[in-house]
Scaffold this motif. Structure first.
Motif, short mmCIF file in Angstrom:
data_model
loop_
_atom_site.label_atom_id
_atom_site.label_comp_id
_atom_site.label_asym_id
_atom_site.label_seq_id
_atom_site.Cartn_x
_atom_site.Cartn_y
_atom_site.Cartn_z
N THR A 7 0.84 -1.20 0.00
CA THR A 7 0.00 0.00 0.00
C THR A 7 0.87 1.25 0.00
O THR A 7 0.72 2.15 -0.84
N GLN A 47 -7.05 0.38 2.00
CA GLN A 47 -5.92 -0.30 1.35
C GLN A 47 -6.33 -0.86 0.00
O GLN A 47 -5.60 -0.75 -0.98
N TYR A 74 -5.62 7.76 4.01
CA TYR A 74 -5.14 6.52 4.63
C TYR A 74 -4.55 6.79 6.02
O TYR A 74 -4.88 6.15 6.99
#
Lengths: 295, 291, 254
Positions: B11, B140, B209
């Motif tokens: 990721t 992700q 994220y």
């Protein structure tokens, strides 16, 4: 000596004068690598920090005399410069820039985790033994030696590497060797400046020697004129005084630095004094013969 | 545990790859380390934040908006700070100018937004998928999917379209390309636009994220992504992808199994090692110097 | 006694064979011309001799020493100097410093000696300076010695490159298209200069040149390259009358 001088100068200006001196030593080191030899180093603060921590640890933890510690700091920085330069200076210029940034970052992260250097908290209690007199005596010696070096066969070959590497090789110049030499000497002066800085500020932390410090030093060389000793000195003076004078607009300092670099590169890529030579000035004022022609 | 770290690494690595692509494409054509690229990424993250916060758009509109904005920003930067130098100044001058832009942009954002970290508003519900014993978060999945999509799209564009062909020609020999009637300035602008858009996508996704954006986020990410580009072989588009993923995985693994205090040093240690051992990178070609 | 011998030199770039089994032998104090159409491999040959490329095959022998895999700067120190087709001067150094830098390969003071101004270094500097001034006299640039190299005219820059090459005190001088871009007066001057250099300095010269007039006038022997192969070699007279040469290169006009 310092006591006498400080009677006549305001403490505030006294401090600025010392910082100017230290910055001149640091910037002249970077000038050798980047200005003269044309190898962009963007991690000069890494060498500064090696010199600062090494000398401070020696004086604080091992009670080593200041001069010996100062020299040891400069030598450690020079050693790292040599070890880093040897494999990487064979590479093209741009890669060197990245390697030096990476190196300085690694050094910073190392000292953030280094117990004897006080880790992230910083290193305090360093004896404040850097004096005005000492700094300026060293400045004069460094300027003199720089001048002699740049007007010697070795110095000319360093300029030649910057100007045209292939032609320099064809003239018998071992370009890798001289690049490593310039880089090592630059690192030595970085370490020397770092040692002086540590023993003047008496408190250092890894943040003092971050990427922005490297950029500030690079700016001094670029602003004054790459490869020019008077230019580098002028650049150091301007960029030490300016932020002090412009305290009110401190927040905008970096904005100004950034714009300055772009504008200089577009309109005056050789800096303020980079392509002004004393020969031209003398020629303008007299018709007499002059001997030296180095800028 | 290992597979979860691997997913984490991939990721992170795919965001590095997105940024690294911009470095490598620009370097391939004009031999300039576009130092301001990390700041473009940071502006992308803030543009996405602005769109989400001000208009409440969903993640995909935020991505598209940020990409469009950064395209423009990339082209403007090239126009103002690099084009005037091209051809008549040394590469050193161009690089220093790029550093100047980088400092200018990050400070500008710091003045506009303050130096503190801003949190991203909740953009989407956070689900966790279970693949056997491995946990994967929905963000992700999105990062991996969007990155893969963008990279495949980029590859297609470079290989199949007219402008892609022009880009390849320019990276071979820019002067010859100009003589063949390619509008080199347009190709360069286009390259900056595409590279900046990819970086912006990376910025928005990293912002969501890690739930954090700040004005100096571009410096470190930019340096690391450049390391990734060098690792893969600068100038090589597949190299940037491979380099980014490799670096991301190595960094996460280094933190997981060695020590987290040296996290930021890992990328640079790798960079220095690669340059010493194999300067052309994993997938780059060795170029002999021209005389 | 030959100064430089090339034995079966080949150079490949990718799949392209830029030079194909070339033999050459340069005698002492001769002026040797190399001609051939563009892309024939003339400059490649120079780059091999000066160590910029390592030949794919074959060997180079200079005064009894092998040159293969010797780095460019060492080849220069051994006494091979060159000029470049696309002029490569140190633009932001003065004319004088360009020539002084040229003598780097034959001077020896270390950086410490220079920095501290030791007597050995000062003596050497004096010698370097007087040599450089002499050379500038020779190429008629003495009164421009404090100019930046990039302020010179094209013809002056070509002459400066020659002076810089001579500062290396070479035994072999490679001139890559020295007459390019010169008018006919300048070309006359150049030919005179090349002859003087050979007499004064007692060295061998290899000349790559497109101008037939220049080549035919000053070279004792000429080799003709075509597509990387040597197709003829001989005196100017022989070359002028060689069928293969006329066909592939000189053409009907010559």
């Amino acid at each position: 000596m310092d006591a006498i001088i400080s009677q006549y100068i305001d403490a505030y200006y006294f401090r600025i004068l010392i910082l100017i001196g230290i910055n001149i030593i640091l910037a002249l080191g970077l000038n050798l690598t980047t200005g003269v030899t044309g190898q962009l180093s963007m991690g000069h603060a890494g060498f500064m920090s090696l010199g600062a921590y090494t000398s401070a640890i020696l004086t604080v933890h091992f009670a080593v005399p200041f001069f010996a510690a100062l020299l040891a700091g400069a030598l450690v920085a020079a050693l790292f410069g040599f070890l880093l330069g040897l494999p990487t200076l064979r590479l093209e210029g741009d890669y060197l820039a990245m390697v030096t940034i990476g190196f300085a970052e690694i050094v910073r992260v190392f000292f953030l985790n280094f117990e004897p250097g006080g880790k992230a908290v910083g290193f305090s209690g360093i004896p404040q033994v850097t004096t005005f007199t000492l700094v300026w005596i060293l400045v004069i010696i460094v300027i003199y030696l720089n001048y002699k070096l740049l007007n010697s066969r070795t110095g000319r070959a360093m300029y030649a590497i910057r100007e045209n590497e292939i032609a320099a090789e064809a003239s018998g110049v071992n370009t890798t060797q001289l690049k490593v030499l310039a880089f090592t000497l630059g690192a030595f002066l970085g370490g020397l400046g770092g040692g002086l800085f540590a023993h003047y500020m008496f408190f250092i932390e890894p943040g003092n020697f971050g990427f922005m410090k490297s950029i500030e030093l690079l700016n001094m060389v670029v602003l004054g004129g790459m490869g020019s000793i008077p230019g580098t000195i002028l650049g150091s003076i301007i960029l030490t005084i300016a932020p002090e004078m412009l305290r009110i607009v401190q927040d905008y300092r970096l904005l100004f630095y950034g714009a300055l670099l772009v504008i200089l590169m577009i309109f005056r890529p050789n800096g303020l004094l980079g392509d002004v030579r004393f020969y031209d000035i003398k020629k303008r004022f007299s018709r007499k013969e002059v001997k030296s022609c180095q800028s | 545990m290992f597979f979860e770290q691997l997913i984490n690494g991939l990721t992170l690595g795919s965001t590095y790859a997105l940024i690294a692509l911009g470095y490598t494409m620009v370097y391939g054509i004009v031999q300039l380390i576009n130092f301001a690229h990390g700041e473009i990424y940071m502006f992308g993250a803030f543009a996405g934040l602005f769109l989400v916060a001000a208009f409440g758009v969903n993640i995909f509109w935020a991505l598209l908006g940020a990409m469009a904005f950064c395209m423009l920003l990339g082209v403007v930067v090239e126009r103002i700070a690099y084009r005037p130098l091209r051809g008549k100044s040394s590469r050193l001058s161009a690089l220093i100018s790029a550093i100047g832009v980088s400092i200018f942009l990050s400070t500008l954002m710091a003045l506009l937004r303050g130096t503190n970290t801003t949190r991203y508003p909740q953009v989407m519900s956070d689900k966790t998928f279970h693949l056997g014993s491995v946990e994967v978060s929905s963000m992700q999945v999105i990062i991996l999917l969007v990155s893969a999509l963008l990279m495949v799209g980029l590859q297609l564009m470079i290989q199949k379209t007219r402008i892609g062909k022009a880009m390849r020609a320019c990276s071979q020999d820019i002067d010859a390309s100009a003589l063949m009637g390619i509008n080199v300035n347009r190709v360069i602008s286009f390259t900056f636009a595409i590279g900046s858009a990819l970086a912006a996508a990376g910025g928005v996704m990293v912002g969501i994220y890690y739930n954090a954006v700040w004005p100096y986020m571009g410096t470190m990410a930019g340096l690391k992504a450049f390391s990734a580009a060098v690792l893969g072989g600068i100038g090589s588009v597949p190299g940037a992808m491979v380099g980014g993923l490799t670096l991301g995985v190595m960094e996460i693994m280094g933190v997981a199994y060695l020590s987290s205090s040296y996290k930021d040093a890992i990328a640079f240690a790798i960079l220095i090692l690669v340059l010493i051992v194999r300067p052309q990178g994993l997938m780059g070609q060795k170029i002999s110097k021209k005389v | 006694m030959s100064v430089l011998t090339l034995e079966c030199i080949s150079q490949e770039f990718g799949g392209l064979r830029a030079l194909d089994s070339v033999y050459l032998s340069i005698e002492e104090k001769e002026i040797f011309g190399i001609i051939g159409p563009n892309g024939a491999g003339k400059t490649t040959l120079f780059n091999i001799i000066t160590g910029i490329y390592v030949p794919t095959e074959g060997s180079l022998i200079f005064n009894g020493q092998r040159l293969n895999n010797v780095p460019a700067y060492e080849i220069a120190q051994m006494g091979i100097a060159r000029t470049f087709q696309n002029i490569r001067l140190f633009n932001k150094l003065s004319v004088l410093d360009n020539v002084r830098t040229g003598s780097y390969g034959v001077s020896h003071s270390g950086f410490m000696a220079g920095m501290l101004g030791l007597p050995s270094s000062r003596r050497e500097e004096k010698k370097i300076l007087s040599n450089a001034l002499q050379l500038l006299e020779l190429v008629d640039l003495a009164d421009k010695r404090y100019e930046y190299a990039d302020n010179l005219s094209y013809g002056e820059q070509r002459r400066l490159e020659i002076a810089r090459a001579l500062a290396l005190e070479p035994k072999l001088l490679l001139l890559d298209e020295p007459a390019a871009g010169m008018n006919s007066t300048e070309k006359e001057e150049l030919m005179r200069l090349i002859r003087i250099i050979r007499e004064q300095r007692q060295l061998s010269i290899i000349l790559v040149e497109h101008d037939m007039n220049v080549v035919m006038n000053i070279c004792e022997r000429i080799a003709v390259l075509d597509y990387g192969r040597k197709i003829a070699q001989g005196t100017p007279e022989e070359i002028k009358n060689d069928d293969a040469v006329i066909q592939s290169y000189l053409g009907a006009g010559a």
